[in-house]
Every structure is written in C-alpha cells, then in structure tokens.
Design a protein around this motif. Structure first.
Motif, PDB file in Angstrom:
ATOM      1  N   THR A  13     -55.322  62.681 -49.085  1.00  0.00           N
ATOM      2  CA  THR A  13     -56.310  61.913 -49.841  1.00  0.00           C
ATOM      3  C   THR A  13     -56.346  62.310 -51.312  1.00  0.00           C
ATOM      4  OG1 THR A  13     -58.028  63.488 -49.184  1.00  0.00           O
ATOM      5  CG2 THR A  13     -57.764  61.502 -47.819  1.00  0.00           C
ATOM      6  N   ASP A  14     -55.851  63.496 -51.636  1.00  0.00           N
ATOM      7  CA  ASP A  14     -55.798  63.982 -53.019  1.00  0.00           C
ATOM      8  C   ASP A  14     -54.459  64.687 -53.221  1.00  0.00           C
ATOM      9  OD1 ASP A  14     -56.003  65.417 -55.430  1.00  0.00           O
ATOM     10  OD2 ASP A  14     -58.155  65.764 -55.153  1.00  0.00           O
ATOM     11  N   PRO A  15     -53.430  63.958 -53.679  1.00  0.00           N
ATOM     12  CA  PRO A  15     -52.091  64.531 -53.785  1.00  0.00           C
ATOM     13  C   PRO A  15     -52.001  65.777 -54.667  1.00  0.00           C
ATOM     14  CG  PRO A  15     -51.990  62.148 -53.994  1.00  0.00           C
ATOM     15  CD  PRO A  15     -53.445  62.530 -54.015  1.00  0.00           C
ATOM     16  N   ASP A  16     -52.754  65.825 -55.745  1.00  0.00           N
ATOM     17  CA  ASP A  16     -52.687  66.996 -56.620  1.00  0.00           C
ATOM     18  C   ASP A  16     -53.207  68.243 -55.916  1.00  0.00           C
ATOM     19  OD1 ASP A  16     -51.585  65.512 -58.700  1.00  0.00           O
ATOM     20  OD2 ASP A  16     -53.555  65.018 -59.532  1.00  0.00           O
ATOM     21  N   ARG A  17     -54.331  68.112 -55.224  1.00  0.00           N
ATOM     22  CA  ARG A  17     -54.865  69.254 -54.477  1.00  0.00           C
ATOM     23  C   ARG A  17     -53.996  69.589 -53.276  1.00  0.00           C
ATOM     24  NH1 ARG A  17     -60.889  68.564 -53.216  1.00  0.00           N
ATOM     25  NH2 ARG A  17     -60.548  70.604 -52.298  1.00  0.00           N
ATOM     26  N   TYR A  18     -53.425  68.584 -52.642  1.00  0.00           N
ATOM     27  CA  TYR A  18     -52.561  68.841 -51.505  1.00  0.00           C
ATOM     28  C   TYR A  18     -51.303  69.604 -51.936  1.00  0.00           C
ATOM     29  CZ  TYR A  18     -50.409  68.197 -46.959  1.00  0.00           C
ATOM     30  OH  TYR A  18     -49.838  68.424 -45.723  1.00  0.00           O
ATOM     31  N   ALA A  19     -50.853  69.372 -53.147  1.00  0.00           N
ATOM     32  CA  ALA A  19     -49.701  70.112 -53.673  1.00  0.00           C
ATOM     33  C   ALA A  19     -50.004  71.610 -53.730  1.00  0.00           C
ATOM     34  CB  ALA A  19     -49.320  69.588 -55.055  1.00  0.00           C
ATOM     35  N   GLU A  20     -51.252  71.969 -53.971  1.00  0.00           N
ATOM     36  CA  GLU A  20     -51.634  73.384 -53.969  1.00  0.00           C
ATOM     37  C   GLU A  20     -51.479  73.967 -52.561  1.00  0.00           C
ATOM     38  OE1 GLU A  20     -55.475  74.057 -55.754  1.00  0.00           O
ATOM     39  OE2 GLU A  20     -55.086  72.546 -57.295  1.00  0.00           O
ATOM     40  N   ARG A  79     -55.156  76.874 -46.061  1.00  0.00           N
ATOM     41  CA  ARG A  79     -56.150  75.895 -45.593  1.00  0.00           C
ATOM     42  C   ARG A  79     -57.268  75.699 -46.607  1.00  0.00           C
ATOM     43  NH1 ARG A  79     -56.811  78.783 -40.439  1.00  0.00           N
ATOM     44  NH2 ARG A  79     -59.022  78.696 -40.888  1.00  0.00           N
ATOM     45  N   GLU A  80     -57.659  76.754 -47.279  1.00  0.00           N
ATOM     46  CA  GLU A  80     -58.687  76.630 -48.317  1.00  0.00           C
ATOM     47  C   GLU A  80     -58.227  75.686 -49.424  1.00  0.00           C
ATOM     48  OE1 GLU A  80     -59.853  80.522 -49.652  1.00  0.00           O
ATOM     49  OE2 GLU A  80     -60.490  81.115 -47.636  1.00  0.00           O
ATOM     50  N   LYS A  81     -56.959  75.753 -49.796  1.00  0.00           N
ATOM     51  CA  LYS A  81     -56.409  74.851 -50.826  1.00  0.00           C
ATOM     52  C   LYS A  81     -56.370  73.409 -50.327  1.00  0.00           C
ATOM     53  CE  LYS A  81     -55.399  77.980 -53.907  1.00  0.00           C
ATOM     54  NZ  LYS A  81     -56.098  78.045 -55.183  1.00  0.00           N
ATOM     55  N   ARG A  82     -56.181  73.227 -49.012  1.00  0.00           N
ATOM     56  CA  ARG A  82     -56.069  71.886 -48.442  1.00  0.00           C
ATOM     57  C   ARG A  82     -57.429  71.222 -48.237  1.00  0.00           C
ATOM     58  NH1 ARG A  82     -53.950  72.414 -42.876  1.00  0.00           N
ATOM     59  NH2 ARG A  82     -56.161  72.490 -42.399  1.00  0.00           N
ATOM     60  N   ALA A  83     -58.488  72.013 -48.167  1.00  0.00           N
ATOM     61  CA  ALA A  83     -59.826  71.486 -47.883  1.00  0.00           C
ATOM     62  C   ALA A  83     -60.189  70.379 -48.876  1.00  0.00           C
ATOM     63  CB  ALA A  83     -60.859  72.606 -47.945  1.00  0.00           C
ATOM     64  N   GLY A  84     -60.551  69.224 -48.341  1.00  0.00           N
ATOM     65  CA  GLY A  84     -60.929  68.088 -49.179  1.00  0.00           C
ATOM     66  C   GLY A  84     -59.758  67.304 -49.754  1.00  0.00           C
ATOM     67  N   ALA A  85     -58.533  67.752 -49.475  1.00  0.00           N
ATOM     68  CA  ALA A  85     -57.354  67.078 -50.019  1.00  0.00           C
ATOM     69  C   ALA A  85     -56.628  66.227 -48.979  1.00  0.00           C
ATOM     70  CB  ALA A  85     -56.382  68.110 -50.597  1.00  0.00           C
ATOM     71  N   ALA A  86     -57.045  66.346 -47.704  1.00  0.00           N
ATOM     72  CA  ALA A  86     -56.349  65.612 -46.640  1.00  0.00           C
ATOM     73  C   ALA A  86     -57.223  65.539 -45.400  1.00  0.00           C
ATOM     74  CB  ALA A  86     -55.030  66.302 -46.303  1.00  0.00           C
ATOM     75  N   GLU A  87     -56.980  64.492 -44.615  1.00  0.00           N
ATOM     76  CA  GLU A  87     -57.548  64.397 -43.269  1.00  0.00           C
ATOM     77  C   GLU A  87     -56.476  64.941 -42.335  1.00  0.00           C
ATOM     78  OE1 GLU A  87     -58.812  60.441 -42.424  1.00  0.00           O
ATOM     79  OE2 GLU A  87     -59.881  60.272 -44.333  1.00  0.00           O
ATOM     80  N   VAL A  88     -56.833  65.965 -41.554  1.00  0.00           N
ATOM     81  CA  VAL A  88     -55.838  66.703 -40.781  1.00  0.00           C
ATOM     82  C   VAL A  88     -56.265  66.831 -39.324  1.00  0.00           C
ATOM     83  CG1 VAL A  88     -54.627  68.910 -40.582  1.00  0.00           C
ATOM     84  CG2 VAL A  88     -55.239  68.039 -42.839  1.00  0.00           C
TER      85      VAL A  88
END
Length: 97
Positions: A13-20, A79-88
């Motif tokens: 849902t947020d490619p920039d944050r998901y890249a982290e 996982r902390e970096k992924r929080a809010g960046a994707a539905e998993v």
C-alpha cells in the motif's frame, strides 16, 4: 522432522515504506535459515479470490525454525518497517515427512 513452508500473501500500500522492509526482510529470513523459493513472481488463481500482488514461499528446516525466524530480532525489526506499508497474510505449514 518435516520441513516447514512460510507462505506470505502481500498487497503493498506504500511502496516507499515497503522498500524499507525489503532492505531488511529477505536478509533476516535467509539469516535465520529460510530459503526463498518464490518471491513476487507470476501467480494465477485457479479457485478462490485473486492472488495478492506479492506471493512468497520460504522453506525452513522445521516448523520451530520458521516460528523462531518470525520472532527473531532481525525479522521483528523488518516487520516494524513494514507496518502500515502493506496488507500481509502469513501462514506457516508443515511439510510431509
């Protein structure tokens, strides 16, 4: 002891944050004994709903190893970096003996 397979279904849902997350996640999985078998390639739904954007399969030597990886400090940081960046959705299934 049967192997275990970590199956993750992901909609970013947020490619920039998901890249982290991607900067940490795969290394944490591999560093904790995971072997990436499939990661984000083509997926076809034969029954049920449509596949997610990314579908990942990771092999571990055992269910215990897969669970330990998910709870490892390295993967918790990812996982902390992924929080809010994707539905998993993550499911771990035990293989056959």
């Amino acid at each position: 002891m049967p192997k275990a397979y970590w199956i993750a279904r992901v909609d970013v849902t947020d490619p920039d944050r998901y890249a982290e997350y991607m900067a940490l996640g795969p290394a944490a999985l591999i560093g904790n004994g995971g072997r990436l078998l499939s990661r984000g390639g083509r997926a076809v739904a034969l029954e049920g709903g449509e596949p997610r954007q990314r579908n990942v399969v990771i092999e571990f030597d055992s269910m215990e190893a897969a669970l330990a990886c998910h709870d490892s400090p390295e993967y918790r940081a990812a996982r902390e970096k992924r929080a809010g960046a994707a539905e998993v959705e993550i499911l771990i299934v035990e293989g056959l003996d």
